[in-house]
Design a protein around this motif. Sequence first.
Motif, PDB file in Angstrom:
ATOM      1  N   HIS A   7      15.433  19.013 -37.106  1.00 44.37           N
ATOM      2  CA  HIS A   7      16.105  18.047 -38.099  1.00 44.37           C
ATOM      3  C   HIS A   7      15.043  17.778 -39.075  1.00 44.37           C
ATOM      4  CE1 HIS A   7      18.200  14.890 -39.816  1.00 44.37           C
ATOM      5  NE2 HIS A   7      17.152  14.121 -39.869  1.00 44.37           N
ATOM      6  N   PHE A   8      15.236  18.261 -40.618  1.00 46.21           N
ATOM      7  CA  PHE A   8      14.247  17.915 -41.657  1.00 46.21           C
ATOM      8  C   PHE A   8      14.583  16.806 -42.368  1.00 46.21           C
ATOM      9  CE2 PHE A   8      14.768  22.662 -40.258  1.00 46.21           C
ATOM     10  CZ  PHE A   8      13.032  23.082 -40.602  1.00 46.21           C
ATOM     11  N   ALA A   9      13.509  16.281 -42.817  1.00 44.94           N
ATOM     12  CA  ALA A   9      13.368  15.214 -43.783  1.00 44.94           C
ATOM     13  C   ALA A   9      12.889  15.642 -45.028  1.00 44.94           C
ATOM     14  CB  ALA A   9      12.559  13.926 -43.411  1.00 44.94           C
ATOM     15  N   ARG A  10      13.966  16.326 -45.874  1.00 44.19           N
ATOM     16  CA  ARG A  10      13.364  17.244 -47.219  1.00 44.19           C
ATOM     17  C   ARG A  10      14.509  17.243 -48.337  1.00 44.19           C
ATOM     18  NH1 ARG A  10      13.732  23.315 -47.755  1.00 44.19           N
ATOM     19  NH2 ARG A  10      11.835  24.061 -48.622  1.00 44.19           N
ATOM     20  N   GLN A  11      14.656  16.115 -48.997  1.00 41.89           N
ATOM     21  CA  GLN A  11      15.699  16.075 -49.925  1.00 41.89           C
ATOM     22  C   GLN A  11      15.159  15.259 -51.329  1.00 41.89           C
ATOM     23  OE1 GLN A  11      18.936  13.979 -48.150  1.00 41.89           O
ATOM     24  NE2 GLN A  11      19.688  15.751 -46.966  1.00 41.89           N
ATOM     25  N   PRO A  12      14.196  15.912 -51.989  1.00 40.82           N
ATOM     26  CA  PRO A  12      13.407  17.073 -51.690  1.00 40.82           C
ATOM     27  C   PRO A  12      12.147  16.592 -50.883  1.00 40.82           C
ATOM     28  CG  PRO A  12      13.013  16.395 -53.807  1.00 40.82           C
ATOM     29  CD  PRO A  12      14.038  15.483 -53.325  1.00 40.82           C
ATOM     30  N   GLY A  13      11.431  17.859 -50.390  1.00 34.00           N
ATOM     31  CA  GLY A  13      10.230  17.677 -50.080  1.00 34.00           C
ATOM     32  C   GLY A  13       9.222  18.323 -50.928  1.00 34.00           C
ATOM     33  N   ALA A  14       7.809  17.929 -50.639  1.00 32.38           N
ATOM     34  CA  ALA A  14       6.845  18.363 -51.558  1.00 32.38           C
ATOM     35  C   ALA A  14       6.964  19.501 -51.705  1.00 32.38           C
ATOM     36  CB  ALA A  14       5.664  17.505 -51.352  1.00 32.38           C
ATOM     37  N   ASP A  15       6.984  20.378 -50.601  1.00 37.47           N
ATOM     38  CA  ASP A  15       6.936  21.735 -50.453  1.00 37.47           C
ATOM     39  C   ASP A  15       7.990  22.581 -51.677  1.00 37.47           C
ATOM     40  OD1 ASP A  15       9.150  21.048 -48.350  1.00 37.47           O
ATOM     41  OD2 ASP A  15       9.135  23.418 -48.632  1.00 37.47           O
ATOM     42  N   GLN A  16       9.099  22.047 -51.716  1.00 41.37           N
ATOM     43  CA  GLN A  16       9.985  22.553 -52.532  1.00 41.37           C
ATOM     44  C   GLN A  16       9.727  22.519 -53.965  1.00 41.37           C
ATOM     45  OE1 GLN A  16      13.070  19.918 -50.847  1.00 41.37           O
ATOM     46  NE2 GLN A  16      14.414  21.469 -51.027  1.00 41.37           N
ATOM     47  N   LEU A  17       8.631  21.616 -54.396  1.00 40.76           N
ATOM     48  CA  LEU A  17       8.296  21.445 -55.792  1.00 40.76           C
ATOM     49  C   LEU A  17       7.195  22.393 -56.204  1.00 40.76           C
ATOM     50  CD1 LEU A  17       8.932  17.717 -55.829  1.00 40.76           C
ATOM     51  CD2 LEU A  17      10.385  19.442 -56.329  1.00 40.76           C
ATOM     52  N   LEU A  18       6.618  23.266 -55.676  1.00 39.87           N
ATOM     53  CA  LEU A  18       5.783  24.213 -56.200  1.00 39.87           C
ATOM     54  C   LEU A  18       6.202  25.029 -57.550  1.00 39.87           C
ATOM     55  CD1 LEU A  18       2.845  25.359 -55.536  1.00 39.87           C
ATOM     56  CD2 LEU A  18       4.060  27.244 -54.091  1.00 39.87           C
ATOM     57  N   ARG A  19       5.406  24.960 -58.281  1.00 39.91           N
ATOM     58  CA  ARG A  19       5.851  25.601 -59.427  1.00 39.91           C
ATOM     59  C   ARG A  19       4.722  26.906 -59.754  1.00 39.91           C
ATOM     60  NH1 ARG A  19       6.245  20.257 -60.335  1.00 39.91           N
ATOM     61  NH2 ARG A  19       8.246  19.665 -61.167  1.00 39.91           N
ATOM     62  N   GLU A  20       5.508  27.682 -60.742  1.00 40.81           N
ATOM     63  CA  GLU A  20       5.029  29.092 -60.469  1.00 40.81           C
ATOM     64  C   GLU A  20       3.586  29.068 -61.237  1.00 40.81           C
ATOM     65  OE1 GLU A  20       5.062  33.152 -63.286  1.00 40.81           O
ATOM     66  OE2 GLU A  20       6.761  31.868 -63.260  1.00 40.81           O
ATOM     67  N   GLU A  21       3.067  28.060 -62.251  1.00 39.23           N
ATOM     68  CA  GLU A  21       1.983  27.876 -62.907  1.00 39.23           C
ATOM     69  C   GLU A  21       0.836  27.290 -62.084  1.00 39.23           C
ATOM     70  OE1 GLU A  21       4.949  24.542 -64.293  1.00 39.23           O
ATOM     71  OE2 GLU A  21       4.916  26.696 -63.793  1.00 39.23           O
ATOM     72  N   GLU A  22       1.436  26.427 -61.006  1.00 40.24           N
ATOM     73  CA  GLU A  22       0.451  26.107 -60.269  1.00 40.24           C
ATOM     74  C   GLU A  22      -0.120  26.913 -58.962  1.00 40.24           C
ATOM     75  OE1 GLU A  22       2.123  21.469 -59.724  1.00 40.24           O
ATOM     76  OE2 GLU A  22       3.115  23.052 -58.634  1.00 40.24           O
ATOM     77  N   VAL A  23       0.372  28.056 -58.703  1.00 43.54           N
ATOM     78  CA  VAL A  23       0.258  29.133 -57.681  1.00 43.54           C
ATOM     79  C   VAL A  23      -1.517  29.542 -58.272  1.00 43.54           C
ATOM     80  CG1 VAL A  23       0.391  31.481 -56.773  1.00 43.54           C
ATOM     81  CG2 VAL A  23       2.346  29.783 -57.090  1.00 43.54           C
ATOM     82  N   ASN A  24      -2.380  29.806 -57.300  1.00 46.50           N
ATOM     83  CA  ASN A  24      -3.651  29.998 -57.475  1.00 46.50           C
ATOM     84  C   ASN A  24      -3.532  31.722 -57.575  1.00 46.50           C
ATOM     85  OD1 ASN A  24      -6.393  31.304 -56.770  1.00 46.50           O
ATOM     86  ND2 ASN A  24      -6.923  29.153 -56.188  1.00 46.50           N
ATOM     87  N   ALA A  25      -3.708  32.039 -59.046  1.00 51.41           N
ATOM     88  CA  ALA A  25      -3.504  33.622 -59.014  1.00 51.41           C
ATOM     89  C   ALA A  25      -4.660  34.487 -58.455  1.00 51.41           C
ATOM     90  CB  ALA A  25      -3.568  33.889 -60.525  1.00 51.41           C
ATOM     91  N   ALA A  26      -5.764  33.967 -58.281  1.00 50.18           N
ATOM     92  CA  ALA A  26      -7.004  34.661 -57.645  1.00 50.18           C
ATOM     93  C   ALA A  26      -6.568  34.850 -56.144  1.00 50.18           C
ATOM     94  CB  ALA A  26      -8.356  33.883 -57.796  1.00 50.18           C
ATOM     95  N   MET A  27      -5.883  33.932 -55.537  1.00 42.90           N
ATOM     96  CA  MET A  27      -5.775  34.141 -54.267  1.00 42.90           C
ATOM     97  C   MET A  27      -4.606  35.493 -53.843  1.00 42.90           C
ATOM     98  SD  MET A  27      -5.825  30.353 -52.747  1.00 42.90           S
ATOM     99  CE  MET A  27      -5.624  30.542 -50.963  1.00 42.90           C
ATOM    100  N   VAL A  28      -3.732  35.312 -54.959  1.00 43.59           N
ATOM    101  CA  VAL A  28      -2.602  36.182 -55.021  1.00 43.59           C
ATOM    102  C   VAL A  28      -2.803  37.632 -54.987  1.00 43.59           C
ATOM    103  CG1 VAL A  28      -0.424  36.808 -55.993  1.00 43.59           C
ATOM    104  CG2 VAL A  28      -0.806  34.363 -55.561  1.00 43.59           C
ATOM    105  N   GLU A  29      -3.981  37.674 -56.062  1.00 40.74           N
ATOM    106  CA  GLU A  29      -4.538  39.099 -56.488  1.00 40.74           C
ATOM    107  C   GLU A  29      -5.625  39.557 -55.546  1.00 40.74           C
ATOM    108  OE1 GLU A  29      -5.546  38.311 -60.559  1.00 40.74           O
ATOM    109  OE2 GLU A  29      -3.456  37.780 -61.009  1.00 40.74           O
ATOM    110  N   GLY A  30      -6.176  38.652 -54.742  1.00 38.75           N
ATOM    111  CA  GLY A  30      -7.355  39.057 -53.934  1.00 38.75           C
ATOM    112  C   GLY A  30      -7.273  39.163 -52.512  1.00 38.75           C
ATOM    113  N   THR A  31      -5.935  39.627 -52.137  1.00 39.50           N
ATOM    114  CA  THR A  31      -5.824  39.549 -50.652  1.00 39.50           C
ATOM    115  C   THR A  31      -5.269  41.050 -50.199  1.00 39.50           C
ATOM    116  OG1 THR A  31      -4.606  38.510 -48.608  1.00 39.50           O
ATOM    117  CG2 THR A  31      -3.210  38.710 -50.752  1.00 39.50           C
ATOM    118  N   ARG A  32      -5.544  41.138 -48.884  1.00 37.82           N
ATOM    119  CA  ARG A  32      -5.002  42.572 -48.227  1.00 37.82           C
ATOM    120  C   ARG A  32      -3.625  42.525 -47.941  1.00 37.82           C
ATOM    121  NH1 ARG A  32      -9.047  44.250 -43.464  1.00 37.82           N
ATOM    122  NH2 ARG A  32      -7.764  45.898 -43.636  1.00 37.82           N
TER     123      ARG A  32
END
Length: 336
Positions: A103-128
Amino acid sequence: MNYDVVAIGEYLIDFAPHGLSPAGEPVYERNPGGAPVNVAAAVARLGGRTGFIGKVGMDPFGLYLRQALQQQGISDEGLVVSDEAHTTMAFIHLDAQGERSFHFARQPGADQLLREEEVNAAMVEGTRIFHFGSISMTGEPAYNATIKSVQRAKECGAFISYDPNWRPSLWKSELQAREAIQAGLKLADLVKVSEEELLFLTGEPDIELASRQLAERYAIELLLVTAGREGSFYRINEKWGMVDSYSVQAVDTTGAGDGFLGAFLYQVLRAGKPLHAWSEEELRIALRFANAAGAFAATRKGAIPSLGTIAEIDVLMQARSQRGRNDESASEHGIA
């Protein structure tokens, strides 16, 4: 590459049953949870370099989740804090066999609000390996942040791992769920589904037929289907088979599937070669290890707290090998 595995998606508080209070009421234990971060934790527990990208609330639970990443040796450089919503919570209910529902308490939850510009690009580009699930695709802006990150990781040569979790209560409709999940399937090299999720996506009850249908439709390099106590099924090219699981006393299956997938990704990292270069026996050996990791996780409560080390997983595998040798010896001597 700075990382072996980077995962993106939901990060939340799992409240798991923990007995009864003196008044006879259920007591819940707080644990860190969320399928993608569980996978990252499983790889980290086995010695891999991992990182996580996601969003939590500006609240005590969010602080606790950051500390949990650090304690597990997972990079928290990609963890963003929101002042718009509370950290997501999931209340877990277990049946007599340890099987769970949520049963989820998520209306909304913080995890749903991640925006593209907030993503750490170096992590995305630097993983196997870049790993994601479908829960972060239940709505915007996290849907766009997830898809764009997967596309970028793929462009940079990462191996893409995907776990399309089907949690009906988190989707507006089955149609929305299928469309979002299918968008992820089109990007993935490795897909892990449960029997229930395979049926939902194909409508075909026969696992072999359903797996062929899904793998061919989305050009999936390796499809893994977890089947609980039965073990796991695999389809790679035209090769299809099953690897038995390990018999354990299940207490809580919450982290079992994630432990399985994390352990398999660890084997992918160890192999150091593309899946198409694997022999079928190499695949089966890796799946035996992953099955043992999943089975071990079911013997302890919680998700991340239940994940095993290499030594713990090896003990479980060796115990079955010893039982097999004993059974063989007894048969040779005519002992029933």
